[in-house]
Write an enzyme that holds these catalytic residues in place. Structure first.
Site, PDB file in Angstrom:
ATOM      1  N   HIS A 236       3.122   1.120  57.810  1.00  0.00           N
ATOM      2  CA  HIS A 236       2.733  -0.299  57.785  1.00  0.00           C
ATOM      3  C   HIS A 236       3.134  -1.007  56.489  1.00  0.00           C
ATOM      4  O   HIS A 236       3.827  -2.020  56.498  1.00  0.00           O
ATOM      5  CB  HIS A 236       1.216  -0.425  57.942  1.00  0.00           C
ATOM      6  CG  HIS A 236       0.658   0.259  59.143  1.00  0.00           C
ATOM      7  ND1 HIS A 236       0.739  -0.290  60.406  1.00  0.00           N
ATOM      8  CD2 HIS A 236      -0.003   1.440  59.283  1.00  0.00           C
ATOM      9  CE1 HIS A 236       0.144   0.524  61.273  1.00  0.00           C
ATOM     10  NE2 HIS A 236      -0.304   1.575  60.612  1.00  0.00           N
TER      11      HIS A 236
HETATM   12  C1  BDR Z   1      -3.288  -0.712  56.768  1.00  0.00           C
HETATM   13  O1  BDR Z   1      -4.525  -0.019  56.619  1.00  0.00           O
HETATM   14  C2  BDR Z   1      -4.392   1.036  55.696  1.00  0.00           C
HETATM   15  O2  BDR Z   1      -4.997   2.186  56.179  1.00  0.00           O
HETATM   16  C3  BDR Z   1      -2.914   1.207  55.432  1.00  0.00           C
HETATM   17  O3  BDR Z   1      -2.672   1.614  54.098  1.00  0.00           O
HETATM   18  C4  BDR Z   1      -2.349  -0.154  55.709  1.00  0.00           C
HETATM   19  O4  BDR Z   1      -2.409  -0.983  54.567  1.00  0.00           O
HETATM   20  C5  BDR Z   1      -2.819  -0.552  58.198  1.00  0.00           C
HETATM   21  O5  BDR Z   1      -3.744  -1.116  59.082  1.00  0.00           O
END
Ligand code: BDR
Ligand code: CA
Length: 317
Positions: A236
């Site tokens: 992500h």
């Molecule tokens: C986001 O949530 C976190 O767990 C990850 O680092 C990312 O920023 C994804 O939903």
């Protein structure tokens, strides 16, 4: 040259985003990195940030920020990132220095001192960035835009409707989306396309010191992702950095985006797609990514860092 500050909660995908940004010093000047309680406690995500920066012998100032959200208790994500917040590799970076324990003031001073406009990158809950905007509203003129990983127009991952970073602190996200600072949003719509396959993860194993570190991170992250139904792993946070390095690999649409802070939809980001909202767009929402180019950006960055720091892994572990 883009001048950036990365606000983050490492986090496997935060770590890969930081490494990729460091490898692209020809395009990105990282003025500082700030931490925010999110995937794990502030203490743990700060340790993780130190470990990553120490591992590549970075000289980027690191500042710690807020322990938790503006109004509610912190909700962490050990189910995705493990007990340390970045489980997998063994590290020993605890000596990396902390430049400031006030991320908001740190960001303000860095932005003010910069001779050009700064791009903020938000890879965690938006608490630090919201406070910066509230405490120093005049600084908005010196922020070119905010590249955030957060939200999703069509789906959530923490609730049916809300993505983790926005869900943790919707009040902060509401301040940021209504700040009049342009936003580039890497939400789940695009980040869940930004996957690395198991074969690509395995290809990093023993490839080089930094590539192998990424393998160890991704190996854990891939296994933890299975419980959410992922076979491959969406990286992500790397989207918010990749957009700064090579925006051509993305496509998207400008919308007016806002955040729901109450009720069952708490943490939902929504776009106003009515004709009435034309001219009021505040956010460029990334919708598509070229997955192959995205993965190459990461693996090339890791290979570049491997060549820069040819210390034998065995000496460090
Ligand atoms: C986001 O949530 C976190 O767990 C990850 O680092 C990312 O920023 C994804 O939903
Ligand atoms: Ca993150």
């Amino acid at each position: 040259m883009k001048h950036i500050i990365i606000d983050c909660d490492p986090g496997h995908d935060d770590a890969l985003a930081i490494l990729t940004a460091i490898a692209h010093a020809e395009k990105l000047r990282i003025l500082g990195i700030t931490t925010i309680g999110g995937n794990q406690t502030l203490e743990k995500v700060t340790t993780n940030a130190k470990n990553i920066l120490e591992f590549v012998q970075a000289e980027i100032p690191l500042a710690t920020g807020q322990k938790g959200p503006l109004t509610k208790e912190l909700r962490i994500a050990p189910e995705a990132h493990g007990d340390s917040g970045m489980d997998g590799p063994y590290f020993n970076g605890e000596h990396y220095p902390i430049a400031s324990d006030n991320a908001v003031l740190f960001m303000y001073e860095k932005i003010r001192a910069c001779t050009q406009k700064v791009i903020l990158v938000g890879l965690g809950p938006l608490t630090n960035i919201a406070l910066l905007i509230k405490v120093f509203p005049e600084i908005r003129n010196k922020i070119e835009y905010i590249s955030i990983m957060g939200g999703g127009l069509e789906r959530g991952n923490t609730t049916a409707l809300a993505e983790f970073n926005i869900y943790v602190d919707p009040e902060a996200a509401e301040i940021v989306f209504n700040s009049d600072i342009p936003i580039v949003m890497s939400g789940l719509d695009v980040t869940e396309q930004a996957e690395i396959t198991v074969a690509e993860i395995n290809g990093l194993k023993n490839k080089g010191r930094v590539s192998h570190l990424a393998y160890e991170l991704l190996h854990f992250y891939n296994l933890s992702g299975r419980q959410f139904g992922f076979i491959n792993s969406p990286i992500h946070d790397l989207c918010a950095i990749a957009f700064l390095i090579d925006p051509r690999m993305f496509s998207g649409t400008s919308y007016h985006v806002d955040v729901i802070t109450e009720g069952k939809a708490r943490g939902l980001t929504y776009a106003d797609k009515r004709l009435a909202a034309v001219g009021k767009q505040n956010t460029f929402v990334l919708e598509q990514v070229n997955r192959k180019e995205f993965v190459h950006l990461l693996t090339d960055a890791l290979a570049y860092l491997d060549a820069l720091s040819p210390i034998d892994r065995e000496n460090k572990h």
